[in-house]
Scaffold this motif. Sequence first.
Motif, short mmCIF file in Angstrom:
data_model
loop_
_atom_site.label_atom_id
_atom_site.label_comp_id
_atom_site.label_asym_id
_atom_site.label_seq_id
_atom_site.Cartn_x
_atom_site.Cartn_y
_atom_site.Cartn_z
N ALA A 41 0.87 -1.18 0.00
CA ALA A 41 0.00 0.00 0.00
C ALA A 41 0.90 1.22 0.00
N LEU A 42 0.31 2.39 -0.26
CA LEU A 42 1.05 3.65 -0.19
C LEU A 42 0.38 4.57 0.82
N VAL A 43 1.20 5.30 1.57
CA VAL A 43 0.69 6.24 2.58
C VAL A 43 1.25 7.63 2.27
N PRO A 44 0.60 8.38 1.38
CA PRO A 44 1.05 9.74 1.09
C PRO A 44 0.53 10.74 2.12
N CYS A 45 1.05 11.96 2.05
CA CYS A 45 0.54 13.08 2.85
C CYS A 45 0.71 12.88 4.34
N GLY A 46 1.77 12.18 4.72
CA GLY A 46 2.11 12.06 6.13
C GLY A 46 3.20 13.04 6.51
N SER A 47 3.80 12.82 7.66
CA SER A 47 4.88 13.70 8.11
C SER A 47 6.04 13.67 7.14
N LEU A 48 6.43 12.48 6.70
CA LEU A 48 7.52 12.35 5.73
C LEU A 48 7.14 12.94 4.38
N GLY A 49 5.86 12.96 4.08
CA GLY A 49 5.37 13.57 2.85
C GLY A 49 5.25 15.08 2.93
N GLU A 50 5.74 15.67 4.04
CA GLU A 50 5.72 17.12 4.24
C GLU A 50 4.31 17.69 4.16
N ALA A 51 3.37 16.96 4.74
CA ALA A 51 1.97 17.36 4.65
C ALA A 51 1.71 18.74 5.22
N ALA A 52 2.47 19.12 6.23
CA ALA A 52 2.24 20.42 6.86
C ALA A 52 2.53 21.59 5.93
N THR A 53 3.28 21.33 4.84
CA THR A 53 3.60 22.40 3.89
C THR A 53 2.76 22.31 2.62
N LEU A 54 1.81 21.38 2.59
CA LEU A 54 0.98 21.18 1.41
C LEU A 54 -0.41 21.76 1.63
N GLY A 55 -0.97 22.38 0.60
CA GLY A 55 -2.34 22.83 0.66
C GLY A 55 -3.30 21.66 0.47
N ALA A 56 -4.55 21.86 0.84
CA ALA A 56 -5.54 20.78 0.72
C ALA A 56 -5.68 20.31 -0.73
N ASP A 57 -5.72 21.24 -1.68
CA ASP A 57 -5.85 20.85 -3.08
C ASP A 57 -4.63 20.04 -3.54
#
Length: 296
Positions: A41-57
């Motif tokens: 499986a893949l787990v994007p948009c986590g801490s390692l994915g730098e989610a805090a710097t990404l916008g919702a879109d």
Amino acid sequence: MQVRFEGVMPAITTPFNADLSVDHGFLIEHASWQVAAGCSALVPCGSLGEAATLGADEKIAIVASCVRAVNVPVIPGVAALSTAEAVRLAQGFETAGARGLMVLPPYVYSSDWYEMKAHMNAVIRATRLPCIIYNNPVAYRTDFSPNQIVELAQENDNVAAVKESSTDVRRIAALRALAGDKLALGVGVDDLLLEGVAAGASFWIAGLVNALPRESVRLFDLARAGQHEEARRLYEWFLPLLRLDTVPKFVQLIKLTQQIVGQGSARVRPPRLELEGAELVQARQLITASLAARPL
């Protein structure tokens, strides 16, 4: 697509172009490479994915790209400053084709169980998707005890799994004793893999897998198969690299490792900055020495 919470699930990094926009072309290539190596499986948009710097879109677009790229479940992380934003993300991810969610407590604000439970319930109940409860008190200051996690599972049928990142491997044994077969248990710390599997974990949401998927899958498979001596030898080689996932600049270090193996760029979004100077030299020396000795 049924979700089985088993195997190696990369906490996939977010690649950036030179202008720091999301590089969807490489994201698709990278996601496909991870799955081809045996990731489940893949787990994007986590801490390692730098989610805090990404916008919702941006987050929803990342999930959509991953869904198009692979035929395994995509299980994005849901984290936000507010409960309302987290609910919108959960619903947006479901619409984009996610097959599960990894639900985090809110960024920044951490309080008591009454408030944190209300936040988690709101996100979990906003979707029909199976949910992983992500417990990472080191990063998020909210610590969900085994009893509290089981309480969430008893009140929500779609709570299916736990990513345990407290660094206390005893939590996995405690959850197993309390939840039985109700919850799949996952290791969320790179350098606790063998210990976590021995305690009953069935999946590993890992970081260094972004650079070394074949070695990560092999290590997990050996651990699950009870091939202890072979697993131990591979683990001992891997540990200096796995420990890169446990320090504040883990994103920079893992992306640097990807760059060194030819699978990505070291680019990060501010406030993170790429490593430089003596820090970069030291990191490169550790990574290249480890790679030169890899057994696979």
